[in-house]
Design a protein around this motif. Structure first.
Motif, PDB file in Angstrom:
ATOM      1  N   LEU A 165       0.731  -1.218   0.003  1.00  0.00           N
ATOM      2  CA  LEU A 165       0.052  -0.019  -0.006  1.00  0.00           C
ATOM      3  C   LEU A 165       0.745   1.361   0.115  1.00  0.00           C
ATOM      4  CD1 LEU A 165      -2.891  -1.025   2.587  1.00  0.00           C
ATOM      5  CD2 LEU A 165      -2.928  -1.112   0.031  1.00  0.00           C
ATOM      6  N   GLY A 166       2.164   1.146  -0.010  1.00  0.00           N
ATOM      7  CA  GLY A 166       2.913   2.461   0.265  1.00  0.00           C
ATOM      8  C   GLY A 166       2.712   3.344   1.014  1.00  0.00           C
ATOM      9  N   VAL A 167       2.635   4.726   0.730  1.00  0.00           N
ATOM     10  CA  VAL A 167       2.386   5.921   1.856  1.00  0.00           C
ATOM     11  C   VAL A 167       1.110   5.461   2.459  1.00  0.00           C
ATOM     12  CG1 VAL A 167       1.846   8.114   1.933  1.00  0.00           C
ATOM     13  CG2 VAL A 167       3.484   7.488   0.347  1.00  0.00           C
ATOM     14  N   LEU A 168      -0.020   4.908   1.930  1.00  0.00           N
ATOM     15  CA  LEU A 168      -1.367   4.627   2.425  1.00  0.00           C
ATOM     16  C   LEU A 168      -0.989   3.487   3.698  1.00  0.00           C
ATOM     17  CD1 LEU A 168      -4.375   4.612   3.046  1.00  0.00           C
ATOM     18  CD2 LEU A 168      -4.793   3.157   1.350  1.00  0.00           C
ATOM     19  N   GLY A 169      -0.242   2.550   3.271  1.00  0.00           N
ATOM     20  CA  GLY A 169      -0.031   1.335   4.233  1.00  0.00           C
ATOM     21  C   GLY A 169       0.985   2.014   5.538  1.00  0.00           C
ATOM     22  N   ALA A 170       1.689   3.235   5.274  1.00  0.00           N
ATOM     23  CA  ALA A 170       2.601   3.624   6.474  1.00  0.00           C
ATOM     24  C   ALA A 170       1.408   4.340   7.490  1.00  0.00           C
ATOM     25  CB  ALA A 170       3.498   4.678   5.872  1.00  0.00           C
ATOM     26  N   ALA A 171       0.534   5.173   6.847  1.00  0.00           N
ATOM     27  CA  ALA A 171      -0.605   5.713   7.733  1.00  0.00           C
ATOM     28  C   ALA A 171      -1.136   4.866   8.312  1.00  0.00           C
ATOM     29  CB  ALA A 171      -1.251   6.589   6.731  1.00  0.00           C
ATOM     30  N   LEU A 172      -1.809   3.900   7.675  1.00  0.00           N
ATOM     31  CA  LEU A 172      -2.687   2.782   8.474  1.00  0.00           C
ATOM     32  C   LEU A 172      -1.799   2.182   9.468  1.00  0.00           C
ATOM     33  CD1 LEU A 172      -4.450   1.365   5.234  1.00  0.00           C
ATOM     34  CD2 LEU A 172      -5.329   2.636   6.899  1.00  0.00           C
ATOM     35  N   GLY A 173      -0.787   1.796   9.160  1.00  0.00           N
ATOM     36  CA  GLY A 173       0.208   1.063  10.121  1.00  0.00           C
ATOM     37  C   GLY A 173       0.396   1.867  11.503  1.00  0.00           C
ATOM     38  N   THR A 174       0.487   3.136  11.151  1.00  0.00           N
ATOM     39  CA  THR A 174       0.886   3.858  12.516  1.00  0.00           C
ATOM     40  C   THR A 174      -0.276   4.247  13.199  1.00  0.00           C
ATOM     41  OG1 THR A 174       3.054   4.748  11.199  1.00  0.00           O
ATOM     42  CG2 THR A 174       1.909   6.038  12.991  1.00  0.00           C
ATOM     43  N   VAL A 175      -1.394   4.603  12.466  1.00  0.00           N
ATOM     44  CA  VAL A 175      -2.747   4.650  13.048  1.00  0.00           C
ATOM     45  C   VAL A 175      -3.255   3.685  14.066  1.00  0.00           C
ATOM     46  CG1 VAL A 175      -5.201   5.064  12.694  1.00  0.00           C
ATOM     47  CG2 VAL A 175      -3.121   6.600  11.737  1.00  0.00           C
ATOM     48  N   ALA A 176      -2.796   2.409  13.201  1.00  0.00           N
ATOM     49  CA  ALA A 176      -3.390   1.184  14.127  1.00  0.00           C
ATOM     50  C   ALA A 176      -2.780   1.034  15.379  1.00  0.00           C
ATOM     51  CB  ALA A 176      -3.351  -0.051  13.168  1.00  0.00           C
ATOM     52  N   ALA A 177      -1.416   1.410  15.329  1.00  0.00           N
ATOM     53  CA  ALA A 177      -0.580   0.987  16.530  1.00  0.00           C
ATOM     54  C   ALA A 177      -1.119   1.707  17.695  1.00  0.00           C
ATOM     55  CB  ALA A 177       0.914   1.292  16.052  1.00  0.00           C
ATOM     56  N   GLU A 178      -1.376   3.428  17.156  1.00  0.00           N
ATOM     57  CA  GLU A 178      -2.027   4.449  17.885  1.00  0.00           C
ATOM     58  C   GLU A 178      -3.020   4.139  18.759  1.00  0.00           C
ATOM     59  OE1 GLU A 178      -1.431   7.741  15.550  1.00  0.00           O
ATOM     60  OE2 GLU A 178       0.594   8.301  16.008  1.00  0.00           O
ATOM     61  N   ILE A 179      -3.854   3.480  17.759  1.00  0.00           N
ATOM     62  CA  ILE A 179      -5.409   3.321  18.489  1.00  0.00           C
ATOM     63  C   ILE A 179      -5.244   2.214  19.514  1.00  0.00           C
ATOM     64  CG2 ILE A 179      -7.711   2.338  17.607  1.00  0.00           C
ATOM     65  CD1 ILE A 179      -7.494   3.778  15.182  1.00  0.00           C
ATOM     66  N   ILE A 180      -4.566   1.130  19.134  1.00  0.00           N
ATOM     67  CA  ILE A 180      -4.356  -0.079  20.029  1.00  0.00           C
ATOM     68  C   ILE A 180      -3.915   0.454  21.401  1.00  0.00           C
ATOM     69  CG2 ILE A 180      -3.265  -2.025  20.378  1.00  0.00           C
ATOM     70  CD1 ILE A 180      -3.452  -2.763  17.699  1.00  0.00           C
ATOM     71  N   THR A 181      -2.742   1.493  21.196  1.00  0.00           N
ATOM     72  CA  THR A 181      -2.209   1.734  22.744  1.00  0.00           C
ATOM     73  C   THR A 181      -3.250   2.712  23.211  1.00  0.00           C
ATOM     74  OG1 THR A 181       0.020   1.730  21.312  1.00  0.00           O
ATOM     75  CG2 THR A 181      -0.344   3.243  23.232  1.00  0.00           C
ATOM     76  N   ALA A 182      -3.953   3.656  22.539  1.00  0.00           N
ATOM     77  CA  ALA A 182      -4.857   4.408  23.047  1.00  0.00           C
ATOM     78  C   ALA A 182      -5.778   3.791  24.182  1.00  0.00           C
ATOM     79  CB  ALA A 182      -5.827   5.273  22.087  1.00  0.00           C
TER      80      ALA A 182
END
Length: 485
Positions: free
Chosen positions: A208-225
């Motif tokens: 997914l390129g740039v989209l994958g970078a955004a989705l991966g980071t946001v998923a990690a942040e949501i789980i942490t939240a």
């Protein structure tokens, strides 16, 4: 040791230093894990090429604007919590936390809607070319859509730290970094094969390129939240909810105090990020290479200043609890100690950055032109780290007492009246190096004025008056037994 602050017991210099170190270390580790996550994201995206790197770099300062506004909005509640804990009024601390959950979620939702409304046009406003605009919009959209949950993460971490627990937010941030690496590894790149001497391993990937970078980071942040809020609401001593006590609807008194702290910080962050966006506009005409190098250099420099932010988090807790306990002299002592510690640490980090700049930029980008520009920028900035530390930690000290108006004015006046004019003057002749020279000059100036105000001591006279919170109808303690927590 924090109980000594609340009890009124004297603290020797050695005890103050030990307490500062014990609170700072986990906070520094949390900040460094966050930076490592940015390094990993930048390095992974950097492997996709200059255009994708520029697409991310183009909107990075705009994302910092939205993240910073949401974070600043939560500080007004966490500072009040620190003050009430310092005064041993634990019931009021829990009720303020409850009300902060509602206010932070609402503010994050408003910011998300604002971000989504401008996402399509933002890259063009920033001077981005057609080759990067689409990817920039996609990257920005994913992050701003998650702002309500990220706001809860900011509130939960800040409130847990206000209670004196630096370890759990730090550990959860490390977990977020690990999750980010895992998610990005599979989302950014396509399915590929790793060939070893005796075996070939197929690694699945979404490509997914740039989209994958955004989705991966946001998923990690949501789980942490989710983990942060669960711990704060169920496990953290003093803060954990007990049955149905208290309302989640913010009271006028709590909102008034929160606005007094957060409004100047929010305005300040908006103005500063606006200036950083203007820097992006100044850099954009220098070309794709300069945009990418500027973004990578900003990420690389964070390795130096994030320890300062970790110490500033500890300073806010120590000064906030001392101030809430009515110990102004102790608050001043912690202020001097934490600022001095921050300057020592960041001076050492600046020296390391100057020496290791080529290696750092090689990690972030394989493109020679980007690396050369980035190394030059980092070596200019390394000279400003001691004074940058003074401004970062002194700001945390002043936030601890609730003094945010004058520090906000100092911050945004410095960047708008010093950095931007010098950058605009030097960029045409010196290119990206001129922009970073302007940054170095401004950070030294900013550190000097913060040191002057810290030593003068006027910040202690402009703190937040939270003593009346416990007397308000919606924050009266239901049980005197809470004092024994």
């Amino acid at each position: 040791m924090l109980a000594l602050i609340r009890s009124g017991a004297p603290l020797s210099f050695r005890q103050r230093l030990a307490l500062t170190a014990r609170l700072s270390w986990p906070a520094i580790m949390a900040q460094l894990s966050s930076i490592m996550m940015q390094y990993i994201d930048a390095a992974m995206v950097g492997r996709l090429g200059a255009d994708d790197s520029a697409a991310v770099g183009l909107v990075s300062t705009s994302l910092w604007l939205f993240w910073g506004l949401c974070s600043a909005a939560t500080v007004g509640f966490s500072v009040q919590v620190a003050h009430r804990i310092g005064a041993s009024d634990y019931e009021s601390a829990r009720r303020i936390f409850r009300q902060g959950i509602t206010a932070s979620t609402l503010f994050g939702s408003i910011m998300a809607m604002a971000g989504l409304a401008i996402a399509g046009r933002l890259p063009l406003w920033l001077g981005g070319s057609a080759s990067v605009a689409s990817a920039s919009t996609l990257y920005f959209t994913v992050f701003v859509a998650a702002l309500p949950l990220l706001s809860l993460n900011y509130l939960g971490c800040a409130t847990i730290r206000a209670a004196g627990n630096m370890l759990v937010p730090g550990a959860l941030n490390v977990m977020m970094c690990v999750l980010d690496v895992i998610f990005n590894f599979f989302l950014i790149f396509p399915t590929r094969e790793l060939i070893f001497p005796d075996i070939t391993v197929t690694i699945p990937g979404a490509g997914l390129g740039v989209l994958g970078a955004a989705l991966g980071t946001v998923a990690a942040e949501i789980i942490t939240a989710g983990c942060v809020m669960w711990y704060a609401c169920r496990k953290q001593e003093i803060l954990a909810f007990r049955g149905s006590e208290g309302s989640f609807i913010p009271s006028r008194q709590v909102l008034r105090n929160a606005l007094k702290v957060s409004a100047p910080m929010t305005l300040e962050h908006g103005v500063i990020c606006g200036a950083q966006i203007m820097v992006t506009v100044i850099v954009a005409p220098l070309g794709v290479m300069a945009i990418a190098a500027n973004a990578f250099a900003v990420t690389a420099e964070a390795l130096c200043y994030m320890p300062g932010y970790g110490i500033a988090d500890a300073a806010t807790t120590l000064v906030g609890q001392s101030y809430g306990a009515g110990r102004r002299q102790l608050a001043r002592q912690f202020g001097y100690l934490t600022v001095g510690l921050g300057m020592v640490v960041m001076t050492a980090m600046g020296a390391i950055l100057w020496l290791c700049a080529p290696a750092v930029m090689s990690i972030l980008s394989p493109v020679d032109g980007i690396r050369e520009l980035g190394v030059a920028a980092l070596r200019i900035e390394a000279w400003a780290e001691p004074m940058f530390a003074a401004s970062i930690v002194a700001y945390g000290v002043m936030v601890g007492v609730g003094d945010t108006v004058m520090p906000a004015i100092m911050n945004f006046s410095s960047i708008w009246l010093v950095r931007l004019p010098i950058a605009a003057l030097l960029a045409p002749a010196m290119g990206l190096a001129g922009v970073w020279t302007a940054m170095c000059i401004e950070l030294c100036f900013r550190g000097a004025i913060f040191l002057w105000r810290l030593i003068k001591g006027s910040w202690l006279n402009h703190g937040l008056n939270t003593a009346n919170i416990a007397d308000s109808d919606d924050l009266k303690a239901e049980s005197p037994s809470d004092v024994g927590l």
